[in-house]
Each structure stands twice: as structure tokens, then as C-alpha cells.
Write a protein that holds these residues in place. Structure first.
Motif, short mmCIF file in Angstrom:
data_model
loop_
_atom_site.label_atom_id
_atom_site.label_comp_id
_atom_site.label_asym_id
_atom_site.label_seq_id
_atom_site.Cartn_x
_atom_site.Cartn_y
_atom_site.Cartn_z
N ILE A 47 0.82 -1.22 0.00
CA ILE A 47 0.00 0.00 0.00
C ILE A 47 0.85 1.26 0.00
O ILE A 47 0.60 2.19 -0.77
CB ILE A 47 -1.00 -0.01 1.19
CG1 ILE A 47 -2.12 -1.00 0.89
CG2 ILE A 47 -1.58 1.38 1.43
CD1 ILE A 47 -3.06 -1.24 2.06
N ALA A 48 1.87 1.31 0.84
CA ALA A 48 2.71 2.50 0.92
C ALA A 48 3.41 2.79 -0.40
O ALA A 48 3.56 3.94 -0.79
CB ALA A 48 3.73 2.35 2.04
N ASP A 49 3.81 1.73 -1.10
CA ASP A 49 4.52 1.90 -2.38
C ASP A 49 3.59 2.29 -3.52
O ASP A 49 3.96 3.05 -4.39
CB ASP A 49 5.23 0.60 -2.78
CG ASP A 49 6.35 0.25 -1.81
OD1 ASP A 49 6.87 1.17 -1.13
OD2 ASP A 49 6.70 -0.94 -1.72
N THR A 50 2.39 1.73 -3.52
CA THR A 50 1.51 1.91 -4.67
C THR A 50 0.44 2.97 -4.48
O THR A 50 -0.12 3.46 -5.45
CB THR A 50 0.82 0.57 -5.02
OG1 THR A 50 0.10 0.12 -3.86
CG2 THR A 50 1.84 -0.49 -5.41
N GLU A 51 0.12 3.31 -3.23
CA GLU A 51 -0.91 4.30 -2.91
C GLU A 51 -2.18 4.12 -3.74
O GLU A 51 -2.54 4.98 -4.54
CB GLU A 51 -0.35 5.72 -3.08
CG GLU A 51 0.82 5.98 -2.17
CD GLU A 51 1.18 7.46 -2.06
OE1 GLU A 51 0.48 8.31 -2.64
OE2 GLU A 51 2.16 7.75 -1.37
N HIS A 53 -6.08 4.04 -4.95
CA HIS A 53 -7.19 4.98 -4.76
C HIS A 53 -8.37 4.29 -4.08
O HIS A 53 -9.18 4.94 -3.41
CB HIS A 53 -7.65 5.54 -6.10
CG HIS A 53 -6.59 6.33 -6.80
ND1 HIS A 53 -6.01 5.92 -7.98
CD2 HIS A 53 -5.96 7.49 -6.46
CE1 HIS A 53 -5.09 6.80 -8.35
NE2 HIS A 53 -5.05 7.76 -7.45
N ASN A 76 -3.88 4.53 9.62
CA ASN A 76 -2.71 5.20 9.06
C ASN A 76 -3.18 6.54 8.50
O ASN A 76 -4.04 6.59 7.62
CB ASN A 76 -2.10 4.32 7.96
CG ASN A 76 -0.85 4.94 7.36
OD1 ASN A 76 -0.77 6.14 7.14
ND2 ASN A 76 0.12 4.10 7.09
N ARG A 78 -2.07 8.52 6.45
CA ARG A 78 -1.91 8.70 5.00
C ARG A 78 -3.05 8.04 4.22
O ARG A 78 -3.36 8.45 3.11
CB ARG A 78 -0.58 8.08 4.57
CG ARG A 78 0.27 9.03 3.77
CD ARG A 78 1.66 8.47 3.59
NE ARG A 78 1.81 7.88 2.28
CZ ARG A 78 2.77 7.00 1.99
NH1 ARG A 78 3.61 6.61 2.91
NH2 ARG A 78 2.88 6.51 0.78
N PHE A 79 -3.64 7.00 4.79
CA PHE A 79 -4.63 6.22 4.04
C PHE A 79 -6.01 6.20 4.67
O PHE A 79 -6.89 5.48 4.20
CB PHE A 79 -4.12 4.79 3.84
CG PHE A 79 -2.80 4.75 3.13
CD1 PHE A 79 -2.71 5.10 1.78
CD2 PHE A 79 -1.63 4.43 3.80
CE1 PHE A 79 -1.49 5.10 1.13
CE2 PHE A 79 -0.41 4.43 3.15
CZ PHE A 79 -0.34 4.77 1.80
N THR A 82 -8.71 6.70 2.23
CA THR A 82 -8.77 5.78 1.09
C THR A 82 -9.99 4.85 1.27
O THR A 82 -10.11 4.21 2.31
CB THR A 82 -7.49 4.92 1.01
OG1 THR A 82 -6.37 5.79 0.92
CG2 THR A 82 -7.51 4.00 -0.21
#
Length: 129
Positions: A47-51, A53, A76, A78-79, A82
């Protein structure tokens, strides 16, 4: 957002190769970029690498189930926004409620149709776009 799924990164987390392949095929045909993961640990690493949607996560998985995976994603910063869509072979009220508690945005029952998959994405990405 229209029916244009190009540039949309979607992650499918499921321990079933058949489900992953089916979802990947349907989503790619719609123009999505698809990342697959075999379980929660695999997903969290990607997830962190691909982000992505949008994230589809199966509930019943070994090691880290869908509820735990969803909770970790939503915890998280950041997500947390999402969209996470739970996938389950059970259409139970309890499962849906539990999914909501851990922060899932939607719930699909397997087997899902192409329209169900795309409608769920459309609904959740319309809010973001």
C-alpha cells in the motif's frame, strides 16, 4: 467522476487466486491499474509503495483478516480517507456492522458482478474526485 477508470489504482486483497484474477480482469478491462495482494501483510507492504485509490479486501483471510487489515489501513493517517470495500461470501448484518466499525466504506458479497465492482468504485471515487 464519469465512467472513466483510467489512472485509477485499485488494490484487491484476497487469499483466493480465483477472486483476485476475476477482480483484476474486470477492473483492468474498465481501465484501472490493479495491484493484488494475497493477504493483509502482503497488502500493507504494498500500500505505501503503490498508494491505491480504492482497496477491496476479503474478510476471511489467514494471518491478518479483512477487519484487521481495514483497521490498520484506516489507522494510518496517510490512508484513512482511502475507500476500503469489504468482500465477503457471507451477506450477514453482523459482518456489515463489524466492517463499518473498523472503517470500511462499503461491503460487497461474493460472487460479485462487474457492475457491482465498478458501481462501488464509482460511488466512492465520486466523493474524492
Amino acid at each position: 467522476m464519469s465512467d472513466n477508470f483510467a489512472n485509477l489504482r485499485v488494490m484487491v486483497i484476497d487469499d483466493s487466486k480465483t477472486i483476485r484474477r476475476t477482480a483484476e480482469t474486470l477492473l483492468k478491462k474498465a481501465g484501472c491499474e490493479v495491484i493484488t495482494a494475497v493477504d493483509g501483510f502482503d497488502a500493507l507492504a504494498k500500500i505505501a509503495d503503490t498508494e491505491p485509490h480504492v482497496i477491496f479486501v476479503d474478510i476471511m483471510m489467514p494471518r491478518l483478516d479483512g477487519y484487521q487489515t481495514c483497521a490498520l489501513i484506516k489507522n494510518n493517517s496517510r490512508f484513512k480517507t482511502t475507500p476500503v470495500i469489504m468482500l465477503s461470501s457471507k451477506d450477514g448484518l453482523f459482518d456489515k456492522a463489524k466492517g463499518r466499525i473498523v472503517g470500511s466504506d462499503q461491503y460487497l458479497t461474493k460472487p460479485f458482478s462487474k457492475d457491482e465492482l465498478l458501481d462501488a468504485i464509482k460511488e466512492l471515487t465520486a466523493e474524492v474526485a
